[in-house]
Design a protein around this motif. Structure first.
Motif, PDB file in Angstrom:
ATOM      1  N   CYS A 190       0.807  -1.225   0.000  1.00  0.00           N
ATOM      2  CA  CYS A 190       0.000   0.000   0.000  1.00  0.00           C
ATOM      3  C   CYS A 190       0.836   1.268   0.000  1.00  0.00           C
ATOM      4  CB  CYS A 190      -0.943   0.037   1.205  1.00  0.00           C
ATOM      5  SG  CYS A 190      -0.152   0.551   2.749  1.00  0.00           S
ATOM      6  N   CYS A 191       2.025   1.207   0.657  1.00  0.00           N
ATOM      7  CA  CYS A 191       2.649   2.466   1.038  1.00  0.00           C
ATOM      8  C   CYS A 191       4.087   2.635   0.582  1.00  0.00           C
ATOM      9  CB  CYS A 191       2.592   2.611   2.555  1.00  0.00           C
ATOM     10  SG  CYS A 191       0.943   2.319   3.246  1.00  0.00           S
ATOM     11  N   GLU A 192       4.733   1.572   0.136  1.00  0.00           N
ATOM     12  CA  GLU A 192       6.116   1.689  -0.320  1.00  0.00           C
ATOM     13  C   GLU A 192       6.156   2.000  -1.821  1.00  0.00           C
ATOM     14  OE1 GLU A 192       8.321   1.986   1.763  1.00  0.00           O
ATOM     15  OE2 GLU A 192       7.618   0.943   3.557  1.00  0.00           O
ATOM     16  N   VAL A 193       7.291   2.461  -2.294  1.00  0.00           N
ATOM     17  CA  VAL A 193       7.399   2.955  -3.665  1.00  0.00           C
ATOM     18  C   VAL A 193       7.070   1.871  -4.694  1.00  0.00           C
ATOM     19  CG1 VAL A 193       8.959   3.959  -5.372  1.00  0.00           C
ATOM     20  CG2 VAL A 193       9.118   4.662  -2.979  1.00  0.00           C
ATOM     21  N   GLU A 194       7.616   0.683  -4.508  1.00  0.00           N
ATOM     22  CA  GLU A 194       7.423  -0.365  -5.511  1.00  0.00           C
ATOM     23  C   GLU A 194       6.075  -1.070  -5.389  1.00  0.00           C
ATOM     24  OE1 GLU A 194      10.615  -2.638  -7.229  1.00  0.00           O
ATOM     25  OE2 GLU A 194      11.855  -2.129  -5.491  1.00  0.00           O
ATOM     26  N   ARG A 195       5.447  -1.003  -4.234  1.00  0.00           N
ATOM     27  CA  ARG A 195       4.132  -1.597  -3.984  1.00  0.00           C
ATOM     28  C   ARG A 195       4.135  -3.098  -4.268  1.00  0.00           C
ATOM     29  NH1 ARG A 195      -0.920   1.941  -5.882  1.00  0.00           N
ATOM     30  NH2 ARG A 195      -1.863   0.395  -4.484  1.00  0.00           N
ATOM     31  N   ILE A 196       5.159  -3.778  -3.784  1.00  0.00           N
ATOM     32  CA  ILE A 196       5.268  -5.221  -3.966  1.00  0.00           C
ATOM     33  C   ILE A 196       5.582  -5.864  -2.620  1.00  0.00           C
ATOM     34  CG2 ILE A 196       7.721  -5.116  -4.589  1.00  0.00           C
ATOM     35  CD1 ILE A 196       7.185  -7.471  -6.503  1.00  0.00           C
ATOM     36  N   SER A 197       4.926  -6.971  -2.320  1.00  0.00           N
ATOM     37  CA  SER A 197       5.108  -7.672  -1.058  1.00  0.00           C
ATOM     38  C   SER A 197       6.314  -8.597  -1.129  1.00  0.00           C
ATOM     39  CB  SER A 197       3.858  -8.495  -0.733  1.00  0.00           C
ATOM     40  OG  SER A 197       4.100  -9.401   0.320  1.00  0.00           O
ATOM     41  N   HIS A 198       7.300  -8.339  -0.279  1.00  0.00           N
ATOM     42  CA  HIS A 198       8.453  -9.232  -0.216  1.00  0.00           C
ATOM     43  C   HIS A 198       8.042 -10.598   0.318  1.00  0.00           C
ATOM     44  CE1 HIS A 198      11.769  -5.920  -0.312  1.00  0.00           C
ATOM     45  NE2 HIS A 198      10.801  -5.709  -1.181  1.00  0.00           N
ATOM     46  N   TRP A 199       7.090 -10.625   1.213  1.00  0.00           N
ATOM     47  CA  TRP A 199       6.605 -11.893   1.768  1.00  0.00           C
ATOM     48  C   TRP A 199       5.981 -12.752   0.670  1.00  0.00           C
ATOM     49  CZ3 TRP A 199       1.367 -13.584   2.836  1.00  0.00           C
ATOM     50  CH2 TRP A 199       1.301 -14.757   3.587  1.00  0.00           C
ATOM     51  N   LYS A 200       5.184 -12.137  -0.198  1.00  0.00           N
ATOM     52  CA  LYS A 200       4.596 -12.889  -1.306  1.00  0.00           C
ATOM     53  C   LYS A 200       5.669 -13.434  -2.234  1.00  0.00           C
ATOM     54  CE  LYS A 200      -0.135 -11.292  -2.078  1.00  0.00           C
ATOM     55  NZ  LYS A 200      -1.055 -10.711  -3.095  1.00  0.00           N
ATOM     56  N   ALA A 201       6.694 -12.626  -2.486  1.00  0.00           N
ATOM     57  CA  ALA A 201       7.782 -13.088  -3.345  1.00  0.00           C
ATOM     58  C   ALA A 201       8.523 -14.257  -2.705  1.00  0.00           C
ATOM     59  CB  ALA A 201       8.738 -11.941  -3.638  1.00  0.00           C
ATOM     60  N   MET A 202       8.735 -14.184  -1.391  1.00  0.00           N
ATOM     61  CA  MET A 202       9.402 -15.277  -0.686  1.00  0.00           C
ATOM     62  C   MET A 202       8.547 -16.542  -0.731  1.00  0.00           C
ATOM     63  SD  MET A 202      12.412 -14.489   0.676  1.00  0.00           S
ATOM     64  CE  MET A 202      12.734 -15.188   2.282  1.00  0.00           C
ATOM     65  N   LYS A 203       7.245 -16.406  -0.534  1.00  0.00           N
ATOM     66  CA  LYS A 203       6.348 -17.566  -0.575  1.00  0.00           C
ATOM     67  C   LYS A 203       6.371 -18.209  -1.966  1.00  0.00           C
ATOM     68  CE  LYS A 203       3.205 -18.436   2.060  1.00  0.00           C
ATOM     69  NZ  LYS A 203       3.007 -19.522   3.068  1.00  0.00           N
ATOM     70  N   LYS A 204       6.368 -17.384  -2.978  1.00  0.00           N
ATOM     71  CA  LYS A 204       6.410 -17.895  -4.352  1.00  0.00           C
ATOM     72  C   LYS A 204       7.730 -18.604  -4.622  1.00  0.00           C
ATOM     73  CE  LYS A 204       5.721 -16.223  -9.127  1.00  0.00           C
ATOM     74  NZ  LYS A 204       4.494 -17.012  -9.421  1.00  0.00           N
ATOM     75  N   ALA A 205       8.827 -18.013  -4.138  1.00  0.00           N
ATOM     76  CA  ALA A 205      10.143 -18.613  -4.355  1.00  0.00           C
ATOM     77  C   ALA A 205      10.299 -19.938  -3.623  1.00  0.00           C
ATOM     78  CB  ALA A 205      11.230 -17.634  -3.930  1.00  0.00           C
TER      79      ALA A 205
END
Length: 285
Positions: A190-205
């Motif tokens: 919601c609030c960071e510049v890239e608007r991407i969840s690191h947690w979601k990326a980790m779960k996907k990885a």
């Protein structure tokens, strides 16, 4: 765990010298797609990303920058010195992800699949053909891992700069709730510049653990900001072994400790360039 400190360090260490870079029309050289000067914005499906490429040679080196927390940062500039060391004998491409640097902003949450699709479309739009050696820094290293797993026919090798890796997610439960990757999930989107969840990326990885492509990978770890030492025994006692296990799943995988901070691109460009050359040479064998 390196999901907290980089939020502060990225602002002070990121270089912004590329802010004055002209957005020119891509100009192919006579040698074709793999010997091409590119400097400009490319449409990737409703928005445009900035890409700059120079030099010649295969595999092409593609730099994937770390997370950006400051809207004034131009992240591809972090790797300009590395590009200058490599582009006499390598085709080297640097880009900015959506919402940051010289790329356009998208008023929507960015999913990990969006970041991967953006890169695939960007390279296609610019005529930058595989194979690629991905140079992934921090969060960009996690995206590199995802891209390599989802496009194994395109990626010949990787050099990872103190990057996030999926095995560390197993230790998240040992941290205080507010320090876990998942605790930043909503604010990331919601609030960071890239608007991407690191947690979601980790779960996907994490779904790819044990099924990595058989490619050469060199992981450069920061000796100045080493993994561990956070006062959480379950993490401190096991994180290095987890990192070694991660690197060891590649063919070959090499872990090197370098005298540099987490955001190491401006500090040890020569060591990084040497690692890239080594991985590219192995990929060609």
């Amino acid at each position: 765990m390196k999901n907290i400190a980089p939020r502060v360090a990225a602002v002070t260490l990121a270089l912004v010298t590329a802010a004055s870079t002209a957005l020119a029309t891509p100009t192919p050289s006579a040698a074709g797609a793999q010997d091409t000067v590119v400097e400009g914005l490319h449409d990737v499906g409703g928005h445009r990303l900035f890409l700059t490429c120079s030099g010649s040679g295969s595999p092409t080196v593609v730099y994937m920058h770390g997370a950006v927390w400051d809207a004034d940062t131009v992240p591809h500039a972090n790797a300009l010195a590395i590009r200058d060391l490599l582009d006499e004998d390598h085709h080297v491409c640097l880009y900015d992800r959506r919402n940051v640097g010289l790329s356009e902003t998208v008023d929507a949450v960015q999913q990990p699949k969006d970041a991967l699709r953006d890169l695939e479309r960007l390279l296609g739009a610019a005529g930058v053909e595989p194979p690629y050696v991905l140079l992934g820094a921090s969060f960009g290293g996690l995206l590199s891992y995802l891209y390599a797993n989802e496009h194994p026919d395109q990626v010949a090798g990787m050099v990872l700069l103190d990057s996030m890796f999926p095995d560390e997610l197993q230790f998240d439960r040992y941290f205080p709730r507010l320090d876990r990757y998942q605790s930043f999930h909503r604010s990331d989107m919601c609030c960071e510049v890239e608007r991407i969840s690191h947690w979601k990326a980790m779960k996907k990885a994490a779904r790819h653990i044990g099924r990595e492509p058989r490619i050469p990978v060199t992981y450069l770890a920061s000796a100045q900001e080493p993994w561990g030492g956070l006062g959480i025994p379950e993490y401190d006692d096991n994180i290095i072994a987890a990192l070694e296990g991660y690197v060891g799943r590649f063919a070959p995988g090499e872990l090197r400790w370098v005298d540099a901070p987490h955001f190491m691109e401006p500090f040890v460009p020569d060591e990084i360039a040497a690692a890239v050359r080594d991985v590219a040479d192995r990929a060609r064998r």
